[in-house]
Motif scaffolding. Sequence first.
Motif, short mmCIF file in Angstrom:
data_model
loop_
_atom_site.label_atom_id
_atom_site.label_comp_id
_atom_site.label_asym_id
_atom_site.label_seq_id
_atom_site.Cartn_x
_atom_site.Cartn_y
_atom_site.Cartn_z
N GLY A 275 0.58 -1.25 -0.18
CA GLY A 275 -0.22 -0.12 -0.02
C GLY A 275 0.76 1.61 0.58
O GLY A 275 0.09 2.46 0.14
N SER A 276 2.64 0.98 0.42
CA SER A 276 2.80 2.71 -0.47
C SER A 276 3.10 3.05 -1.97
O SER A 276 2.44 1.92 -2.62
N ILE A 277 3.52 3.98 -1.78
CA ILE A 277 3.25 4.75 -3.24
C ILE A 277 4.56 3.78 -3.89
O ILE A 277 4.29 4.34 -5.62
N ARG A 278 5.31 3.38 -3.13
CA ARG A 278 6.64 2.96 -4.19
C ARG A 278 5.77 0.66 -4.23
O ARG A 278 7.04 -0.11 -4.20
N SER A 279 5.55 -0.08 -3.69
CA SER A 279 5.24 -1.30 -3.47
C SER A 279 5.04 -1.41 -4.59
O SER A 279 5.46 -3.23 -4.59
N GLU A 280 4.19 -1.42 -6.05
CA GLU A 280 4.92 -1.93 -6.98
C GLU A 280 6.73 -1.97 -7.07
O GLU A 280 6.86 -2.98 -7.94
N GLU A 281 7.21 -1.15 -6.89
CA GLU A 281 8.52 -1.03 -7.26
C GLU A 281 9.32 -1.48 -6.23
O GLU A 281 10.27 -2.87 -6.53
N VAL A 282 8.69 -2.09 -5.11
CA VAL A 282 9.40 -3.15 -3.90
C VAL A 282 8.54 -4.41 -4.39
O VAL A 282 9.68 -5.29 -3.99
N ALA A 283 7.54 -4.50 -5.26
CA ALA A 283 7.71 -6.09 -5.62
C ALA A 283 8.56 -6.35 -6.70
O ALA A 283 8.66 -7.45 -7.42
N GLU A 284 8.80 -5.56 -7.74
CA GLU A 284 9.75 -5.71 -8.71
C GLU A 284 10.86 -6.25 -8.14
O GLU A 284 12.03 -6.67 -8.73
#
Length: 303
Positions: A275-284
């Motif tokens: 749910g953070s603004i960089r969660s997609e980057e974290v997942a990548e």
Amino acid sequence: MRYGMNPHQSATMTPVSDRAPFTVVSGSPSYINVLDALTGWQLVREAAGAFGVVAAASYKHVSPAGAALADSACSAYERARDADPKSSYGDFIAVSHPVDAELAGVLKRVVSDGIIAPGYDEGVVGTLAGKKRGTFLVLEADASFESPEHEVREVFGLRLTQQRDDLPLTRGLLDPRVPDAAARDLLLGMIVARYTQSNTVVMVKDGTTIGIGAGQQSRVDCVRLAGEKADEWWSRRSSEPLTEVAMVSDGAIPFTDNIEEAHRHGVTHIAEPGGSIRSEEVAEACAAHGITLSQTGVRLFRH
């Protein structure tokens, strides 16, 4: 009580209802003893209920130095204390099951302030009560006691009330691809995080916390601290690289540097709220390092 947070502060304790969560069997508690005992007891009771085995925790200053699962009270505590023996010096012990002579024999040899458990085998209290020149604190938990629905805290003339954190932590919160053994470690890590001061990161391997980074303002510092403790734990066991570590973050992972740091310490499975603004980057970043990421949607802050 003997005193409050510090010896120059007086303190008392009063049950909210007509019963208390524990009875004092031997010794006299201080304010911090009670905080450690009640927090630790909640952790081990929840963990034992979730996994159907004995759970133990070694508490210092309202956060666990270690926690573990095992088939006996003695083994569970030895594993919990060995997670971070330096931090466990002078700890407060919580055990989910009655204390037997085997565990009492171990406790005779360690430096500790007290213990809370749901019962004590015959002769055990006498063994424990003699520790610390008779000041070792022995508390018997009421295993059937349930906390009130709301928690109340008074700070600087203001009363704060909130619902007790009793959200079930289940396998359904995790990515289905997570193997069962890793899922157990992630769920144990989530339970431990629930009873640890934020910000916190918990690293778990084979049913034992091997690194807890607690009370840090920076989350990557939590990862680094937990990882250093995990590496130290592993170095006492093997010269091979540390792998298959499960990591739990009580709050959303905000930057990929947390993932880079986790990867350095053998983390292969992570659970965090997302749910953070960089969660997609974290997942990548997790995918790039072969780390299975479970974004649970559940934050586990404790202050």
